[in-house]
Every structure is written in C-alpha cells, then in structure tokens.
Scaffold this motif. Structure first.
Motif, mmCIF file in Angstrom:
data_model
loop_
_atom_site.group_PDB
_atom_site.id
_atom_site.type_symbol
_atom_site.label_atom_id
_atom_site.label_comp_id
_atom_site.label_asym_id
_atom_site.label_seq_id
_atom_site.Cartn_x
_atom_site.Cartn_y
_atom_site.Cartn_z
ATOM 1 N N SER A 80 57.466 50.845 69.939
ATOM 2 C CA SER A 80 57.294 49.389 69.142
ATOM 3 C C SER A 80 56.743 49.628 67.844
ATOM 4 O O SER A 80 57.065 48.653 66.916
ATOM 5 N N LEU A 81 55.809 50.366 67.575
ATOM 6 C CA LEU A 81 54.999 50.488 66.387
ATOM 7 C C LEU A 81 55.320 51.304 65.651
ATOM 8 O O LEU A 81 54.667 51.778 64.580
ATOM 9 N N ALA A 82 56.621 52.270 65.831
ATOM 10 C CA ALA A 82 56.929 53.362 65.231
ATOM 11 C C ALA A 82 57.261 53.009 63.833
ATOM 12 O O ALA A 82 57.266 54.013 63.093
ATOM 13 N N GLY A 83 57.524 51.825 63.403
ATOM 14 C CA GLY A 83 57.944 51.214 61.967
ATOM 15 C C GLY A 83 56.705 50.803 61.353
ATOM 16 O O GLY A 83 56.848 50.449 60.056
ATOM 17 N N ASP A 84 55.609 50.830 61.875
ATOM 18 C CA ASP A 84 54.472 50.315 61.403
ATOM 19 C C ASP A 84 53.384 51.446 61.186
ATOM 20 O O ASP A 84 53.437 52.567 61.661
ATOM 21 N N ARG A 85 52.091 51.131 60.609
ATOM 22 C CA ARG A 85 51.232 51.865 60.547
ATOM 23 C C ARG A 85 49.734 51.305 61.166
ATOM 24 O O ARG A 85 49.278 50.236 60.993
ATOM 25 N N VAL A 86 49.587 52.263 62.356
ATOM 26 C CA VAL A 86 48.207 51.738 63.045
ATOM 27 C C VAL A 86 47.143 52.049 62.245
ATOM 28 O O VAL A 86 46.989 53.124 61.829
ATOM 29 N N ARG A 87 46.335 50.893 62.157
ATOM 30 C CA ARG A 87 44.985 51.258 61.580
ATOM 31 C C ARG A 87 43.794 51.487 62.485
ATOM 32 O O ARG A 87 42.784 52.388 62.220
ATOM 33 N N ARG A 88 43.940 50.748 63.743
ATOM 34 C CA ARG A 88 42.527 51.042 64.622
ATOM 35 C C ARG A 88 43.058 50.616 66.107
ATOM 36 O O ARG A 88 43.846 49.622 66.285
ATOM 37 N N ILE A 89 42.806 51.479 67.034
ATOM 38 C CA ILE A 89 42.748 51.103 68.311
ATOM 39 C C ILE A 89 41.342 51.062 69.098
ATOM 40 O O ILE A 89 40.477 51.923 68.780
ATOM 41 N N VAL A 90 40.982 49.900 69.515
ATOM 42 C CA VAL A 90 39.902 49.685 70.506
ATOM 43 C C VAL A 90 40.367 49.278 71.835
ATOM 44 O O VAL A 90 40.854 48.281 72.134
ATOM 45 N N GLY A 91 39.796 50.261 72.902
ATOM 46 C CA GLY A 91 40.211 50.123 74.350
ATOM 47 C C GLY A 91 39.278 50.229 75.221
ATOM 48 O O GLY A 91 38.148 50.923 74.901
ATOM 49 N N ILE A 92 39.142 49.399 76.374
ATOM 50 C CA ILE A 92 38.415 49.374 77.471
ATOM 51 C C ILE A 92 39.361 50.193 78.397
ATOM 52 O O ILE A 92 40.166 49.414 78.993
ATOM 53 N N VAL A 93 39.244 51.336 78.464
ATOM 54 C CA VAL A 93 40.149 52.147 79.184
ATOM 55 C C VAL A 93 39.585 52.773 80.341
ATOM 56 O O VAL A 93 40.215 53.390 81.229
ATOM 57 N N ASN A 94 38.340 52.511 80.933
ATOM 58 C CA ASN A 94 37.863 52.990 82.113
ATOM 59 C C ASN A 94 37.326 51.758 82.655
ATOM 60 O O ASN A 94 36.289 51.155 82.465
ATOM 61 N N GLY A 95 37.973 51.704 84.094
ATOM 62 C CA GLY A 95 37.743 50.435 84.857
ATOM 63 C C GLY A 95 36.229 50.514 85.651
ATOM 64 O O GLY A 95 35.481 49.357 85.637
ATOM 65 N N THR A 96 36.061 51.744 85.751
ATOM 66 C CA THR A 96 34.676 51.888 86.573
ATOM 67 C C THR A 96 33.479 51.206 85.673
ATOM 68 O O THR A 96 32.735 50.574 86.145
ATOM 69 N N THR A 97 33.293 52.056 84.659
ATOM 70 C CA THR A 97 32.186 51.492 83.455
ATOM 71 C C THR A 97 32.292 50.155 83.290
ATOM 72 O O THR A 97 31.310 49.418 83.362
ATOM 73 N N ASN A 98 33.607 49.517 83.132
ATOM 74 C CA ASN A 98 33.631 47.980 83.050
ATOM 75 C C ASN A 98 33.092 47.239 84.133
ATOM 76 O O ASN A 98 32.404 46.242 83.768
ATOM 77 N N TYR A 99 33.497 47.741 85.276
ATOM 78 C CA TYR A 99 32.997 47.004 86.427
ATOM 79 C C TYR A 99 31.451 47.121 86.312
ATOM 80 O O TYR A 99 30.655 46.109 86.668
ATOM 81 N N VAL A 100 31.093 48.264 86.296
ATOM 82 C CA VAL A 100 29.458 48.597 86.101
ATOM 83 C C VAL A 100 28.680 47.622 85.168
ATOM 84 O O VAL A 100 27.852 46.936 85.442
ATOM 85 N N LEU A 101 29.380 47.622 83.808
ATOM 86 C CA LEU A 101 28.714 46.704 82.962
ATOM 87 C C LEU A 101 28.689 45.346 83.503
ATOM 88 O O LEU A 101 27.869 44.503 82.818
ATOM 89 N N ASP A 102 30.033 44.849 83.808
ATOM 90 C CA ASP A 102 30.170 43.711 84.148
ATOM 91 C C ASP A 102 29.413 43.168 85.110
ATOM 92 O O ASP A 102 28.655 42.177 85.387
ATOM 93 N N GLN A 103 29.084 44.031 86.295
ATOM 94 C CA GLN A 103 28.007 43.668 87.314
ATOM 95 C C GLN A 103 26.503 43.464 86.807
ATOM 96 O O GLN A 103 25.886 42.797 87.232
ATOM 97 N N MET A 104 26.118 44.393 85.679
ATOM 98 C CA MET A 104 24.858 44.341 85.271
ATOM 99 C C MET A 104 24.790 43.159 84.425
ATOM 100 O O MET A 104 23.576 42.236 84.835
ATOM 101 N N ALA A 105 25.785 42.381 83.868
ATOM 102 C CA ALA A 105 25.633 41.186 83.295
ATOM 103 C C ALA A 105 25.809 40.065 84.095
ATOM 104 O O ALA A 105 24.946 39.026 83.965
ATOM 105 N N THR A 106 26.513 40.057 85.157
ATOM 106 C CA THR A 106 26.651 38.888 85.756
ATOM 107 C C THR A 106 25.765 38.905 87.124
ATOM 108 O O THR A 106 25.157 37.904 87.428
ATOM 109 N N GLU A 107 25.617 40.093 87.625
ATOM 110 C CA GLU A 107 24.448 40.129 88.688
ATOM 111 C C GLU A 107 22.992 40.535 88.373
ATOM 112 O O GLU A 107 22.209 40.664 89.254
ATOM 113 N N ARG A 108 22.890 40.799 87.234
ATOM 114 C CA ARG A 108 21.558 41.198 86.677
ATOM 115 C C ARG A 108 20.996 42.295 87.370
ATOM 116 O O ARG A 108 19.737 42.471 87.864
#
Lengths: 450, 450
Positions: free
Chosen positions: A164-192
């Motif tokens: 889809s972006l083959a005709g465009d120029r990508v400048r930047r990709i920022v991803g949350i691509v690891n569910g385990t660490t996202n879950y861990v950080l989320d629990q740290m925030a919500t459950e302290r």
C-alpha cells in the motif's frame, strides 16, 4: 463450515469460466504443529471450501512435519504427521514454516524454494538474521516469500508497508510489537506492581515464557524492528545494527511519575529515516497520553507509521497467539496460492457468497433514549413496564430534574437498553411515547462498540 | 528526489538479472487532474526512479485527460494534458481514474479494461453502484482492478480485508469513514457548537463542500459501507440495501448527554454478519469512550474489524485529501505494475536503497530526567546552566519536596528536554550527575510521540 455460504462446487468459483474442469489442488505442507501450526491446520480443514472459492483451487494439506508423531494433537489427523520434513517440502506447492528459530527452519525453507515451492513463514528471528538469503533464493527460483505473521501477529503491517505504501516514502515507524512487555508495563501502571511482580503475573497467565529474556530484554522487538526497517526503507538492516534496550531498568516509580506528567511507559520499536541515514532502535520511552499508541493496552500491538504523502497511519490488533497468528499465515497462503492459480493477476473480486442482506430493522443494537416525563411517583415504573412488555430490558437509567412549563416539575430520563432488534426498539420507543406521563421523546440514539 | 538513495540505473533493479537490457516502461494514463490527480502526477514525477526500482520497470506518465487543457495546473507539464480521454486509455498499460462520479468514469474504465489495461480507481460512487460490472470485465480481460483509495483515503483497508484476512472470517466492520462528519461531531463535542455552526466551520476550513449533503446525510459513508461489506463477505451488496441515516438530527444536547454518560457521538458505517445474513448500515451512534474508535478525532478515519481468528483489528489514518489519497493510488499503481512486470509473483524484497544505519547516539530524541537535589536556592539555575552548556534546552520542569536523609530537605526535579541527539543528552545527564547539589539521578527515559 457454516452452511449455505459457498455456492461454488468442488472449489471452483461459479463464474470463473472453468466450471467442469476441476482445477488442480495446491499442495500445502506445514512445518511445525505447535500453538500456531495446529491452528493453521484447523483453519485449512474447517475453511477448505471457502478457501478454494477464494483462490480458485482447493488448498490440500498434504503433511505436517513434527519431531515426534506420537504426541497426540487435538483436531489434527495423525495420518498427516511425518518426521520427514525434507521429503515433505519436496512434494508441496506452498510450504508454511511455523517452527521458529534458525535451524532447521532455514534449511527447510531454502530446500522448499529450491524445489519450486512458495513459502510462508512467521519466523522473525530467521528473517531478521538471514532474510536476504531467503529473498534472493526466492527471487532466483521465481517463487514467493510471504511473512505477514512475523512482525505483529494478526495485524496486517507487512502488506500495507510493502504494497500500500509502495508509492510513498516512509519517514518513521514506531511500534508496540511485543505484547508481553506491553502487558507487563500496563500492569505496572494500572495495578501499581513492580517489574518482577508484573512479569510473574504475565508468566502465570501464559503471556510470558518461563525464561522471559527474549521479551523483557527487547530481543523479540529488535528482530521485528529490523524487518520493519528493511521493508520501510527498501534496504538490508542487519540485526546487530539495531540498538536494543529492554524494560528491566523500569521501576514502579518511573511508571508513576510518567502518569503524573501525562505519559505512559511503552517499549517502542522505532525505524526512522533522517537526512543522514536510518536509525533503528528498541527502547522504553514515555509516550504522551494524547498519542494513539498510549491507548494500546495489555497484549495488544500497534504500529504507527508516518509517510510523506499518506501522513499518519496506525495499525492495531493482536500481536501474538495461535489463532491470530494463524489468520495472518492463512492470508499469506491465499496470496501465494492466488499467484500460482491466477498467474500474475491481483486478487479477483470473489462474489461467491450467497447471503441475504437484512433490513436495518433486523440489526441487533442498543438504544439510549432520552425522554421528558412528569415528575410524579410511579412514572419510572410505568416506563419500565412499557419496555418490558416489548421484551426490552434496561441496562441503565439516569434521572435529572428540570423546570417544566409553568410550575410543573419535569424529569429528564436517560435510559440505555440492552441489545434487541432495531424493530423491537423502535416499537418500544413508540409505546413509551404514547404514555400519558411522557411529555416528549427528546432523542433516540443507537449505542455501538460494546 | 533525494540524492544517493537509488543505486539502480535506468530503473533497473541492480540485482534482478536484467542489467543491460533496459526494461520496457509501463505507460500510465491519468484521468482527472483535480486535488488527487495533480498529486498523483507529482508523485509519479518526483519518485520516478524510486518507483522504477520498486517495480522493475519505469512508470511513465503518458497523458492526463482533463475537460479543459487551458486551465493552468501548478507543477503539471501542459504537454501531458489532453481532452481525448478515449484515445489516451487506448495507449496505456495502467489507467488511473480520479474523476469521480458515474460517467464518463465508468465508460472510460471499461474501455481501458477492454484495451487490456489494468485500472486503479478512487471512485467509491462508481464501485458501490456498479463495481461488479468492472470486476467482471477485468476478470474476462485478465487485468487488475485496484481501488484502495476508494474506501478510506490513505488508510490501507481494502488490501488487508481482501488479502491479509482472506484466510479468516470477518464478522463485523465498524468504520468512521467520513472525515467531514467526524470533524463536525468533534467540534460539536469540544467547542459546544450546534450542528449548523459546526458545518459552517467545516466549510470555512475546506473540510466540507458548499453543498454538504453527500457527507452529512451519509451518502458518502453508505457507498464505502457497501464496498467494505462486499469485500468482507465476498458478495455483492447493492447500494440500495444499505440503511442510511445522516447526522442532521444530532443536537448539541445529544452530544452533551453522550459525554455525560461516557460516550461520544460518531457516524458509523457498519457491515455485520449474523446467522441470518448480513446487515449493512450507516447511522450516528454513541460509542463508549473506552472504545478505540472513540478517540478518532477531526478529519481522521478509522476502521475497526472483528474477524473470527484474527480478533479485533483497527486501521487509522487520513481518510481524504490530495496527498494521502494519492499515496493510496500510487500503492495500487505499483501493485498493478508489479503484476505486469513480474507475471504472477508477489512483490520481491527490493533492497535497492543504500542508506547507512546510524548509531543510536545519533537519534534525535527527548529525555525526561528525574534527579534528587539538595533543596537550596540556586540549585535549579545550576542544573539549567549545565544543560544549556551542552546545548540542551528544557521544555518543562517540575519540583516536589521529599524528606531527605537526616533532617535535610531533598527536592525531586522532573525535567523534560527539547529534542537533541541521544549522545548530547547522555553527556548532559552525566554533567548534571556530577554537580555538587545533585544527590542522585533517579531515572532517565526517552520521550517519543510528539
């Protein structure tokens, strides 16, 4: 199989002009039968007719290579199991690799390509480490390599970036691509919780491995960052050039302070193009709560893309798990199969399903209804009874007083219903409107998204 | 063109084995030169070499069909303009249609297909009204029809639904697919405007047409809902079967009440599969503020997809505008072109860019630094001076008191910096840590997403 959907016979699309001449089935070989592989096998079986209609030829699973054929696998035909992976790949049109790791995955895929098969893999480690070898071999053999499942599970991100972006120029990709660490950080925030407690909880729920190193130290995210950067910038990004920091230094205090300054802590995979070159890195970072990535919770993944013409895009969904990953694998299998059947054509519009389009009145929905009523005892009961008579139940009701015409008190009722058909809800509102105590129906709005 | 990126010569990929034999250019014809068309023409020109490398052959714009060649068009070569659209499509390999409306778009696309060209269109009205005619003609001629830009502008949604999810079963699609109404509803909520005032504001900013009927009455969203439903459920969904309600009945009071019950009002396009058939509808609805769609603001679009195996997915981005729509069109042009050049193969990994991978220290980033300092006058100035010495400026600073060791008062400083290189920030933090008044550096975290 749900009945009545497929009007194709023997997997032939009814309007493809080949009716009568049964198309040659495509032979699919599966390498690995773990969490993802068993789901791929199930979907190939359960959706056999649908897939045949979408491809233009049946996809026949001809074998599943495993280390031990005697391990019982629920829902998998034992006759398909084999330990002879090398023999299996030689007799397939499409080889699906869900073993993971470098070897024997790499050798088997190269052998499959050498035998003229197209390959589908979910193997991020192999692609990040040695993808170019696979791509070059496929290029030379004139076959496809698809790997949508390798970067963000079920989220279509590979196809959008490389097509889809083959005709465009990508400048930047920022991803949350690891569910385990996202879950861990989320629990740290919500459950302290502190980091160790959150990791232990993730392990107890099966979100983290017994050895969580690959996730918490950012190795998994780094492999995905290398793949994303390669796709976005049309270049080779060696894994060792990816700067990697995990989340092990993040404290409960960091997470609390982040919140107090309007941020959340996320482990980010970043691929960025500057005037001087590209930067590819994985590290924890504070993300403002106003940014779309900040709302990505638990085991979900998301990838934010900035392109020169397209602007900001975000892709969100489940980044892991058997069924979601298998969905992405199957999409790739269909693409590879279509290429073989259609010979160079894009996917045709497959209008093979024969489903009725229902009237809006049949849609299941919920309503929020606001009415003005006379403020006297028993009115709410009367309104509730009118709803109950129509089989509609109330989920929530809220009442406020307002000055009515003259000196009369008027109550404003805001009712949210449970699900019912649009027709039933419309009839109910009409009945409510006819009640003596109801002065006016102020608003009727549907509620979606629960 | 940015210098130094493309190592290909004459549009030939350096490693495709055809070096020396210049590949035949693909002839691209453009129908229409308005907001989108002029951006398509610009991108084809500016990215000529990049696109050639990605496709394996140059994409040459051979003509632009317009109604009046004498209207000056900035950045467009007047020699390309022609009023002979019929003649133009007959001498093209790929025809891009961005005229809109039913005629002459339909006749020209059918003629293009009849002449053997692949076609790319952004024409939602035509696809919703008469897509099957186009698909059947393309099927018979063995050419492609691509239309990523027709549903949600720059957001890749067509390709994910018809390719990535081709091995899955879509249950439900809920989209915010009309940026004008989303902007209007957003302004009603945030600026407490009534509908007419919000529409007037959208018109003043160019987000709404002088006649806003197609947007506010839901016609635009209904066409997109019909296309999405067709793709998701592999069937034909006639436009007249789409239930349509616009936003004209929404009052400021509705929006206020929605907020007070934890909802926002959105115009939704819904395509849903039930046991009895499919339901396709467009209407305003309350969406809980906890749902990812509730955060989609202003002129942005988003499409939420629920599939049996993949689970929940969301796609977010700009749904309209010249450059974003042109990005989607160009992606389709590249796909159609690759099909012609590669004859049935998926996109190859194009490793043609020769960019350096920079060390992490070169990345531009921001820091949030938390330090404990002695609580005495002048300490903040001392810290700020240390940052300034390294060319790092402070965006925000926050101070709180804590009980220190013994009876000393300790101040906790939370500083957020402006952008600088990672190396400069690291050196700065080291200098700050060395100050007498600084007791401890508690945490150093990068900030991303601004």
């Amino acid at each position: 199989m749900e009945g009545g959907e497929v009007t194709a016979v023997d997997g032939v699309r009814p309007d493809d002009g080949t009716r009568g001449a049964a198309p040659t089935p495509l032979r699919v070989a599966l390498l690995g039968c773990g969490v993802v592989g068993s789901q791929v096998a199930r979907l190939l079986r359960e959706q056999h007719d649908d897939l045949a209609a979408r491809v233009g030829a049946p996809l026949d699973l001809v074998g599943i290579a495993v280390r031990d054929v005697d391990v019982p696998r629920e829902g998998v035909d034992p006759a398909l199991l084999t330990t002879d992976a090398e023999g299996l790949v030689a007799r397939a049109d499409i080889v699906v690799e869900v073993i993971g790791g470098l070897e024997p995955a790499r050798s088997l895929l190269l052998r499959a390509i050498g035998c003229g098969a197209s390959v589908v893999t979910a193997n991020k480690a192999l692609l990040a480490e040695d993808g170019p070898t696979l791509y070059a071999a496929a290029d030379a053999a004139g076959v496809d390599v698809y790997f949508e499942a390798a970067v963000a599970g079920a989220i279509p991100i590979v196809r959008p970036v490389r097509e889809s972006l083959a005709g465009d120029r990508v400048r930047r990709i920022v991803g949350i691509v690891n569910g385990t660490t996202n879950y861990v950080l989320d629990q740290m925030a919500t459950e302290r919780l502190d980091l160790d407690a959150a990791v232990a909880q993730a392990q107890a729920l099966g979100y983290a491995e017994a050895d969580p190193t690959a996730d918490v130290e950012g190795y998994d995210a780094a492999a995905k960052a290398a793949i994303l950067a390669s796709l976005a910038f049309h270049m080779r990004v060696p894994l060792e050039d990816v700067h990697r920091e995990g989340i092990t230094a993040i404290t409960a205090e960091d997470v609390t302070w982040a919140a107090s300054t309007g941020h959340v802590v996320k482990l980010l995979a970043i691929a960025e193009r500057t005037d001087d070159g590209v930067s590819v890195r994985v590290h924890p970072a504070l993300v403002p709560t106003t940014h779309p990535l900040s709302g990505v919770r638990g085991a979900f993944n998301a990838v934010f893309v900035e392109a020169e013409s397209a602007g900001e895009l975000m892709f969100y969904g489940r980044g892991a798990g058997g069924a979601p990953t298998a969905s992405a694998v199957l999409g790739d299998v269909v693409s590879a199969a279509r290429n073989r059947v259609l010979g160079g054509r894009g996917p045709v519009e497959s209008s093979y399903a024969d489903l009725p389009v229902l009237p809006a009145s049949a849609a299941l929905t919920r309503y929020q209804v606001r009415i003005d009523v006379v403020d006297r005892p028993g009115v709410l009961a009367q309104v509730a009874a009118a709803l109950a008579d129509h089989g509609v139940s109330i989920e929530a009701v809220r009442q406020s007083l307002a000055a009515g015409p003259g000196d009369a008190e008027v109550a404003h009722l805001v009712m949210t219903t449970h699900s019912a058909t649009d027709a039933a809800l419309a009839a109910t509102v009409e009945a409510v409107a006819g009640l003596d105590a109801v002065l006016a129906v102020r608003s009727v709005l549907r509620v979606e998204g629960n």
